[in-house]
Design a protein around this motif. Sequence first.
Motif, PDB file in Angstrom:
ATOM      1  N   GLY A 108       0.825  -1.195   0.000  1.00  0.00           N
ATOM      2  CA  GLY A 108       0.000   0.000   0.000  1.00  0.00           C
ATOM      3  C   GLY A 108       0.860   1.246   0.000  1.00  0.00           C
ATOM      4  N   HIS A 109       0.246   2.360  -0.241  1.00  0.00           N
ATOM      5  CA  HIS A 109       0.980   3.610  -0.322  1.00  0.00           C
ATOM      6  C   HIS A 109       1.559   3.992   1.038  1.00  0.00           C
ATOM      7  CE1 HIS A 109      -0.686   3.927  -4.255  1.00  0.00           C
ATOM      8  NE2 HIS A 109      -1.922   4.129  -3.833  1.00  0.00           N
ATOM      9  N   ARG A 110       2.784   4.535   1.005  1.00  0.00           N
ATOM     10  CA  ARG A 110       3.417   5.076   2.208  1.00  0.00           C
ATOM     11  C   ARG A 110       3.863   6.498   1.852  1.00  0.00           C
ATOM     12  NH1 ARG A 110       5.110  -0.274   2.205  1.00  0.00           N
ATOM     13  NH2 ARG A 110       7.049   0.185   1.125  1.00  0.00           N
ATOM     14  N   MET A 111       3.014   7.428   2.201  1.00  0.00           N
ATOM     15  CA  MET A 111       3.230   8.816   1.790  1.00  0.00           C
ATOM     16  C   MET A 111       3.276   9.726   3.005  1.00  0.00           C
ATOM     17  SD  MET A 111       0.463   8.727  -1.345  1.00  0.00           S
ATOM     18  CE  MET A 111       0.739  10.436  -1.805  1.00  0.00           C
ATOM     19  N   LEU A 112       4.258  10.612   3.024  1.00  0.00           N
ATOM     20  CA  LEU A 112       4.421  11.554   4.129  1.00  0.00           C
ATOM     21  C   LEU A 112       4.088  12.972   3.663  1.00  0.00           C
ATOM     22  CD1 LEU A 112       7.777  10.378   5.763  1.00  0.00           C
ATOM     23  CD2 LEU A 112       5.438   9.871   6.496  1.00  0.00           C
ATOM     24  N   ASP A 113       3.443  13.702   4.555  1.00  0.00           N
ATOM     25  CA  ASP A 113       3.124  15.111   4.341  1.00  0.00           C
ATOM     26  C   ASP A 113       4.263  15.944   4.928  1.00  0.00           C
ATOM     27  OD1 ASP A 113       2.129  17.664   4.268  1.00  0.00           O
ATOM     28  OD2 ASP A 113       0.334  17.245   5.471  1.00  0.00           O
ATOM     29  N   ILE A 114       4.968  16.713   4.091  1.00  0.00           N
ATOM     30  CA  ILE A 114       6.062  17.550   4.595  1.00  0.00           C
ATOM     31  C   ILE A 114       5.693  19.035   4.561  1.00  0.00           C
ATOM     32  CG2 ILE A 114       7.799  15.844   3.934  1.00  0.00           C
ATOM     33  CD1 ILE A 114       8.567  17.802   1.631  1.00  0.00           C
ATOM     34  N   SER A 115       4.402  19.333   4.509  1.00  0.00           N
ATOM     35  CA  SER A 115       3.988  20.734   4.420  1.00  0.00           C
ATOM     36  C   SER A 115       4.402  21.538   5.647  1.00  0.00           C
ATOM     37  CB  SER A 115       2.474  20.824   4.207  1.00  0.00           C
ATOM     38  OG  SER A 115       1.768  20.222   5.282  1.00  0.00           O
ATOM     39  N   LYS A 116       4.534  20.883   6.795  1.00  0.00           N
ATOM     40  CA  LYS A 116       4.946  21.604   8.001  1.00  0.00           C
ATOM     41  C   LYS A 116       6.358  22.159   7.831  1.00  0.00           C
ATOM     42  CE  LYS A 116       5.347  20.920  13.026  1.00  0.00           C
ATOM     43  NZ  LYS A 116       5.166  19.931  14.125  1.00  0.00           N
ATOM     44  N   ALA A 117       7.272  21.338   7.316  1.00  0.00           N
ATOM     45  CA  ALA A 117       8.641  21.806   7.102  1.00  0.00           C
ATOM     46  C   ALA A 117       8.696  22.884   6.026  1.00  0.00           C
ATOM     47  CB  ALA A 117       9.545  20.637   6.714  1.00  0.00           C
ATOM     48  N   LYS A 118       7.846  22.777   5.032  1.00  0.00           N
ATOM     49  CA  LYS A 118       7.807  23.801   3.986  1.00  0.00           C
ATOM     50  C   LYS A 118       7.295  25.126   4.553  1.00  0.00           C
ATOM     51  CE  LYS A 118       6.323  22.458  -0.101  1.00  0.00           C
ATOM     52  NZ  LYS A 118       7.540  22.543  -0.959  1.00  0.00           N
ATOM     53  N   ARG A 119       6.341  25.030   5.467  1.00  0.00           N
ATOM     54  CA  ARG A 119       5.738  26.237   6.036  1.00  0.00           C
ATOM     55  C   ARG A 119       6.655  26.909   7.055  1.00  0.00           C
ATOM     56  NH1 ARG A 119       1.943  23.905   8.158  1.00  0.00           N
ATOM     57  NH2 ARG A 119       2.393  24.044  10.383  1.00  0.00           N
ATOM     58  N   LEU A 120       7.191  26.120   7.988  1.00  0.00           N
ATOM     59  CA  LEU A 120       7.971  26.700   9.086  1.00  0.00           C
ATOM     60  C   LEU A 120       9.437  26.915   8.736  1.00  0.00           C
ATOM     61  CD1 LEU A 120       6.584  24.772  12.211  1.00  0.00           C
ATOM     62  CD2 LEU A 120       5.923  27.017  11.341  1.00  0.00           C
ATOM     63  N   LEU A 121       9.991  26.049   7.885  1.00  0.00           N
ATOM     64  CA  LEU A 121      11.417  26.113   7.585  1.00  0.00           C
ATOM     65  C   LEU A 121      11.705  26.563   6.158  1.00  0.00           C
ATOM     66  CD1 LEU A 121      12.559  22.756   9.269  1.00  0.00           C
ATOM     67  CD2 LEU A 121      12.389  25.042  10.295  1.00  0.00           C
ATOM     68  N   ALA A 122      10.650  26.822   5.381  1.00  0.00           N
ATOM     69  CA  ALA A 122      10.810  27.201   3.969  1.00  0.00           C
ATOM     70  C   ALA A 122      11.574  26.141   3.193  1.00  0.00           C
ATOM     71  CB  ALA A 122      11.503  28.561   3.844  1.00  0.00           C
ATOM     72  N   TYR A 123      11.277  24.882   3.500  1.00  0.00           N
ATOM     73  CA  TYR A 123      12.004  23.774   2.863  1.00  0.00           C
ATOM     74  C   TYR A 123      11.631  23.625   1.399  1.00  0.00           C
ATOM     75  CZ  TYR A 123      13.485  19.189   1.412  1.00  0.00           C
ATOM     76  OH  TYR A 123      14.059  18.155   0.702  1.00  0.00           O
ATOM     77  N   GLN A 124      12.645  23.401   0.573  1.00  0.00           N
ATOM     78  CA  GLN A 124      12.507  22.944  -0.801  1.00  0.00           C
ATOM     79  C   GLN A 124      13.630  21.960  -1.066  1.00  0.00           C
ATOM     80  OE1 GLN A 124      12.608  26.793  -2.925  1.00  0.00           O
ATOM     81  NE2 GLN A 124      10.510  26.373  -3.594  1.00  0.00           N
ATOM     82  N   ASP A 125      13.363  20.978  -1.923  1.00  0.00           N
ATOM     83  CA  ASP A 125      14.406  20.006  -2.225  1.00  0.00           C
ATOM     84  C   ASP A 125      15.665  20.696  -2.727  1.00  0.00           C
ATOM     85  OD1 ASP A 125      12.821  17.893  -1.510  1.00  0.00           O
ATOM     86  OD2 ASP A 125      12.400  17.218  -3.562  1.00  0.00           O
ATOM     87  N   LEU A 126      16.796  20.299  -2.167  1.00  0.00           N
ATOM     88  CA  LEU A 126      18.076  20.789  -2.655  1.00  0.00           C
ATOM     89  C   LEU A 126      18.429  20.111  -3.976  1.00  0.00           C
ATOM     90  CD1 LEU A 126      20.204  22.749  -1.433  1.00  0.00           C
ATOM     91  CD2 LEU A 126      21.433  20.735  -0.625  1.00  0.00           C
ATOM     92  N   VAL A 127      18.073  18.827  -4.087  1.00  0.00           N
ATOM     93  CA  VAL A 127      18.382  18.032  -5.285  1.00  0.00           C
ATOM     94  C   VAL A 127      17.088  17.424  -5.798  1.00  0.00           C
ATOM     95  CG1 VAL A 127      19.782  16.156  -6.222  1.00  0.00           C
ATOM     96  CG2 VAL A 127      20.646  17.503  -4.282  1.00  0.00           C
TER      97      VAL A 127
END
Length: 376
Positions: A280-299
């Motif tokens: 089955g699908h194993r999917m994580l929500d990383i919106s918290k890191a995007k919101r609080l830390l301004a995360y974007q993939d480096l690579v």
Amino acid sequence: MAAKKVLVVGGTGVTGPFVVNGLIHRGHHVTIFHSGRHEVEFDEPVEHIHGDAHFPETIAAALGNREFDVTFALYGRLRYVADHMAGRTGQFISSGGVFYRGWSRRDAAVRGEDDVVYSTLAMPANEDHPLASESAASFLRKAVATEQHVRELHDRGAFSLSHFRLPRIYGPRALAGVEWAIIRRLIDKRRRIILPDGGMIAETRAYAANAAHMMLLALDHPREAAGQVFNAADERTTTMREWVMTIAAALGVRDVDLVSVPYQLAFPSFPYARDPFVAGHRMLDISKAKRLLAYQDLVPFEEAIARTVAWYRDHPPDPGGEIERQLGDPFDYGAEDALLDRMDELARSIAAIPRQAYSFVHPYRHPKAPEPAVPH
């Protein structure tokens, strides 16, 4: 940012070198505490402390009463590292696994080793999703208790915690890196790759440099990261089919045939498709890191896979050696061919079943133009 004294527990594993080099480039004074069994050449020299980070006594013997502005806990037993650094570090940035309820086979009752557990995990799972239950295997219970213990240390003011939950990590030096299972098959001229359930299962992964980048952002944004738990993963979640085809493209292989086999029967794929043993699908929500830390993939994903493939081509594991034993893949091509032959026979026998042809019927009636008026 003023230069800080930073301790990295680990530093020579999968995410560690990216964290250490990121700290160097930020101008910090870095000390790494690791076993000394594996050395890595960093962008600049750093202080090394060699010791065992798994026991209170050995941690105390190695670190003594030394204090650091920031500690990255990437290796060893997190509970004991946190206990020792309580009151000796201002910021404590740690990483651990993903232990959401429904993520791991160890969190479900199974009858035997080959039983397939179909996940009930929320999609995607965010940081508030329930963790493994008390009925889970002891490893999961201990892991969940350790994370809670470290969060309690933060609540008591021992340090400012930011904890990151990491799924499957890929990249150079990854332990039991499942990419090698596909890379070796393609290098060995295997062109029919067995995928369970058509390979349409989606899984969130984390490229090591991206995971390190997210953890470093907690250092860059200490106020926003204080007391927070984050899912740490790539922005892009891919299906198993996309993953295999991206690996093949990085190798320059174009003639890959992906063979769909029901999950329960797809045993040759288990080493690269069953971790952590749940269908089955194993999917994580990383919106918290995007919101609080301004995360974007480096690579980006394609580039991360290309770098991983290039590293394995330059550092191929020994056939049957330690890395392949960790992976648990026997590369039993005879058994794979036998399964593929049976699947071909099954497909032919099913195709021969007499049946009425299916014809798609549109669910809505098509409007008809009005009849032209008849002139009087």
